[in-house]
Write an enzyme that holds these catalytic residues in place. Structure first.
Site, PDB file in Angstrom:
ATOM      1  N   ASP A  65       3.368   3.281   9.972  1.00 20.88           N
ATOM      2  CA  ASP A  65       2.372   2.893   8.964  1.00 20.88           C
ATOM      3  C   ASP A  65       1.672   1.619   9.450  1.00 20.88           C
ATOM      4  O   ASP A  65       1.478   0.680   8.704  1.00 20.88           O
ATOM      5  CB  ASP A  65       3.085   2.654   7.621  1.00 20.88           C
ATOM      6  CG  ASP A  65       2.120   2.518   6.455  1.00 20.88           C
ATOM      7  OD1 ASP A  65       0.957   2.969   6.579  1.00 20.88           O
ATOM      8  OD2 ASP A  65       2.523   1.966   5.420  1.00 20.88           O
TER       9      ASP A  65
ATOM     10  N   HIS B 254       2.607   7.810   7.629  1.00 17.56           N
ATOM     11  CA  HIS B 254       1.854   7.553   6.391  1.00 17.56           C
ATOM     12  C   HIS B 254       0.358   7.673   6.638  1.00 17.56           C
ATOM     13  O   HIS B 254      -0.105   7.533   7.765  1.00 17.56           O
ATOM     14  CB  HIS B 254       2.175   6.159   5.834  1.00 17.56           C
ATOM     15  CG  HIS B 254       1.760   6.011   4.397  1.00 17.56           C
ATOM     16  ND1 HIS B 254       1.127   4.892   3.911  1.00 17.56           N
ATOM     17  CD2 HIS B 254       1.887   6.871   3.356  1.00 17.56           C
ATOM     18  CE1 HIS B 254       0.902   5.066   2.619  1.00 17.56           C
ATOM     19  NE2 HIS B 254       1.336   6.255   2.250  1.00 17.56           N
TER      20      HIS B 254
ATOM     21  N   PHE C 274       0.820  -1.215   0.000  1.00 19.51           N
ATOM     22  CA  PHE C 274       0.000   0.000   0.000  1.00 19.51           C
ATOM     23  C   PHE C 274       0.848   1.256   0.000  1.00 19.51           C
ATOM     24  O   PHE C 274       0.720   2.083   0.888  1.00 19.51           O
ATOM     25  CB  PHE C 274      -0.895   0.020   1.238  1.00 19.51           C
ATOM     26  CG  PHE C 274      -1.822  -1.170   1.349  1.00 19.51           C
ATOM     27  CD1 PHE C 274      -2.700  -1.477   0.315  1.00 19.51           C
ATOM     28  CD2 PHE C 274      -1.824  -1.965   2.471  1.00 19.51           C
ATOM     29  CE1 PHE C 274      -3.567  -2.558   0.415  1.00 19.51           C
ATOM     30  CE2 PHE C 274      -2.694  -3.048   2.582  1.00 19.51           C
ATOM     31  CZ  PHE C 274      -3.563  -3.352   1.553  1.00 19.51           C
TER      32      PHE C 274
ATOM     33  N   SER D  66       7.143  -1.093   1.749  1.00 17.81           N
ATOM     34  CA  SER D  66       7.923   0.044   2.275  1.00 17.81           C
ATOM     35  C   SER D  66       9.337  -0.389   2.647  1.00 17.81           C
ATOM     36  O   SER D  66      10.283   0.399   2.523  1.00 17.81           O
ATOM     37  CB  SER D  66       7.205   0.684   3.469  1.00 17.81           C
ATOM     38  OG  SER D  66       6.701  -0.283   4.362  1.00 17.81           O
TER      39      SER D  66
ATOM     40  N   SER E 108       2.826  -4.103  18.083  1.00 18.50           N
ATOM     41  CA  SER E 108       3.609  -2.874  18.070  1.00 18.50           C
ATOM     42  C   SER E 108       3.864  -2.289  19.464  1.00 18.50           C
ATOM     43  O   SER E 108       5.008  -1.970  19.822  1.00 18.50           O
ATOM     44  CB  SER E 108       2.894  -1.848  17.186  1.00 18.50           C
ATOM     45  OG  SER E 108       3.560  -0.622  17.223  1.00 18.50           O
TER      46      SER E 108
ATOM     47  N   HIS F 282      -4.477   1.725  11.833  1.00 20.21           N
ATOM     48  CA  HIS F 282      -5.024   3.058  11.627  1.00 20.21           C
ATOM     49  C   HIS F 282      -6.278   3.316  12.454  1.00 20.21           C
ATOM     50  O   HIS F 282      -6.953   4.320  12.279  1.00 20.21           O
ATOM     51  CB  HIS F 282      -5.307   3.298  10.142  1.00 20.21           C
ATOM     52  CG  HIS F 282      -4.049   3.431   9.322  1.00 20.21           C
ATOM     53  ND1 HIS F 282      -2.798   3.486   9.880  1.00 20.21           N
ATOM     54  CD2 HIS F 282      -3.857   3.512   7.978  1.00 20.21           C
ATOM     55  CE1 HIS F 282      -1.896   3.603   8.925  1.00 20.21           C
ATOM     56  NE2 HIS F 282      -2.509   3.619   7.761  1.00 20.21           N
TER      57      HIS F 282
ATOM     58  N   GLY G 190      -2.507  -8.383  10.158  1.00 23.75           N
ATOM     59  CA  GLY G 190      -3.351  -7.418   9.448  1.00 23.75           C
ATOM     60  C   GLY G 190      -3.981  -6.403  10.377  1.00 23.75           C
ATOM     61  O   GLY G 190      -4.180  -6.669  11.564  1.00 23.75           O
TER      62      GLY G 190
HETATM   63  N1  SAH Z   1       4.032  -0.330   5.030  1.00 27.50           N
HETATM   64  C1  SAH Z   1       3.228  -1.340   4.341  1.00 27.50           C
HETATM   65  C2  SAH Z   1       1.753  -1.271   4.687  1.00 27.50           C
HETATM   66  C3  SAH Z   1       1.452  -1.494   6.141  1.00 27.50           C
HETATM   67  S1  SAH Z   1      -0.237  -1.957   6.377  1.00 27.50           S
HETATM   68  C4  SAH Z   1       3.430  -1.213   2.833  1.00 27.50           C
HETATM   69  O1  SAH Z   1       4.291  -0.437   2.396  1.00 27.50           O
HETATM   70  O2  SAH Z   1       2.730  -1.873   2.087  1.00 27.50           O
HETATM   71  C5  SAH Z   1      -0.368  -1.927   8.119  1.00 27.50           C
HETATM   72  C6  SAH Z   1       0.295  -3.094   8.818  1.00 27.50           C
HETATM   73  O3  SAH Z   1       0.281  -2.804  10.201  1.00 27.50           O
HETATM   74  C7  SAH Z   1      -0.378  -4.460   8.663  1.00 27.50           C
HETATM   75  O4  SAH Z   1       0.510  -5.387   8.093  1.00 27.50           O
HETATM   76  C8  SAH Z   1      -0.769  -4.861  10.087  1.00 27.50           C
HETATM   77  O5  SAH Z   1      -0.554  -6.236  10.390  1.00 27.50           O
HETATM   78  C9  SAH Z   1       0.144  -4.013  10.928  1.00 27.50           C
HETATM   79  N2  SAH Z   1      -0.402  -3.698  12.247  1.00 27.50           N
HETATM   80  C10 SAH Z   1      -1.585  -3.100  12.532  1.00 27.50           C
HETATM   81  N3  SAH Z   1      -1.737  -2.948  13.847  1.00 27.50           N
HETATM   82  C11 SAH Z   1      -0.623  -3.479  14.424  1.00 27.50           C
HETATM   83  C12 SAH Z   1      -0.194  -3.627  15.778  1.00 27.50           C
HETATM   84  N4  SAH Z   1      -0.939  -3.189  16.784  1.00 27.50           N
HETATM   85  N5  SAH Z   1       0.991  -4.228  16.004  1.00 27.50           N
HETATM   86  C13 SAH Z   1       1.748  -4.682  14.972  1.00 27.50           C
HETATM   87  N6  SAH Z   1       1.400  -4.542  13.679  1.00 27.50           N
HETATM   88  C14 SAH Z   1       0.232  -3.958  13.405  1.00 27.50           C
HETATM   89 MG    MG Z   2      -0.051   3.189   4.751  1.00 29.53          MG
END
Ligand code: SAH
Ligand code: MG
Length: 208
Positions: free
Chosen positions: A138, A166, A16, A49, A121, A141, A72
């Site tokens: 990123d 992002h 993304f 990314s 995270s 959200h 996810g």
């Molecule tokens: N940077 C990526 C897109 C990231 S999408 C690109 O360039 O395509 C967001 C990601 O954040 C997902 O893979 C999801 O598993 C992760 N995510 C969401 N909440 C999270 C959390 N609380 N701890 C760890 N990872 C998390």
């Molecule tokens: Mg993003």
């Protein structure tokens, strides 16, 4: 800052990150002072990314840590807008992007420069102690994950280090607001960060 080949690999990889924002991300990384520490991204997904940041990290003589539980985000789950059904582990019934992430990093020749950290995270951030020259947020959200990433990760940005965010949408019509309201605005209001660059929904801030 990225070779033609590195750029085409990054652009072709699954994920993304629009081309122009990926380039702006790599550009920001190229300006990181890696004497302060390594680079770290929250939200690795399928590795896109990491394909923009990894080659820059290697050239600067450091590594990119990529933090993700690989299950996810809310918006990636079944029934949501950003769901990709082939990323579900059928045995477990949950998403699992780690195999794709690993394969992407391998195919891009970045195994020496990209270090996957698999976990929640906030849990990783609470145990983290290394100052960062660049933090790219990123991840989730939703309101809580965004607020947690701000609270627990941004203190790890070294003074003079960069905070890249992002999916910052000021206008709710363009996208979800938590990265804007829970990360970007608090970072500016805290007085700890100044904005130095922007591209699309990407914002680059520097810690004072
Ligand atoms: N940077 C990526 C897109 C990231 S999408 C690109 O360039 O395509 C967001 C990601 O954040 C997902 O893979 C999801 O598993 C992760 N995510 C969401 N909440 C999270 C959390 N609380 N701890 C760890 N990872 C998390
Ligand atoms: Mg993003």
């Amino acid at each position: 800052m990225l070779t033609g080949t590195e750029l085409s690999v990054a652009r072709a990889s699954r994920g993304f990150m629009p081309d122009d924002e990926g380039l702006a991300l790599a550009q920001a990384a190229a300006g990181a002072d890696v004497s302060l520490g390594p680079l770290l991204e929250v939200g690795g997904y399928c590795g896109k990314s990491a394909c923009y940041l990894g080659p820059v990290a290697r050239r600067l003589g450091t590594v990119l840590f990529s933090v993700d539980h690989h299950r996810g985000s809310e918006e990636n789950q079944a029934g949501w807008e950003w769901h990709e059904p082939d990323l579900v582990d059928p045995d477990v019934g949950l998403m699992d992007t780690l195999p794709v992430f690993r394969r992407t990093v391998f195919d891009a020749g970045l195994e020496d420069a990209v270090v996957a950290v698999v976990g929640h995270s906030a849990a990783v951030a609470r145990a983290w102690s290394m100052p960062l020259s660049l933090l790219f947020i990123d991840g989730g959200h939703g309101v809580q994950p965004a607020a947690d990433d701000y609270e627990f990760w941004t203190p790890h940005v070294a003074s003079g280090g960069l905070l890249v965010i992002h999916d910052v949408f000021e206008d709710p019509a363009d996208g979800g607001r938590p990265p804007y309201e829970r990360i970007y605005l608090p970072a500016l209001k805290s007085g700890r960060f100044t904005e130095i660059d922007a591209c699309g929904s990407l914002r680059v801030l520097r810690r004072r």
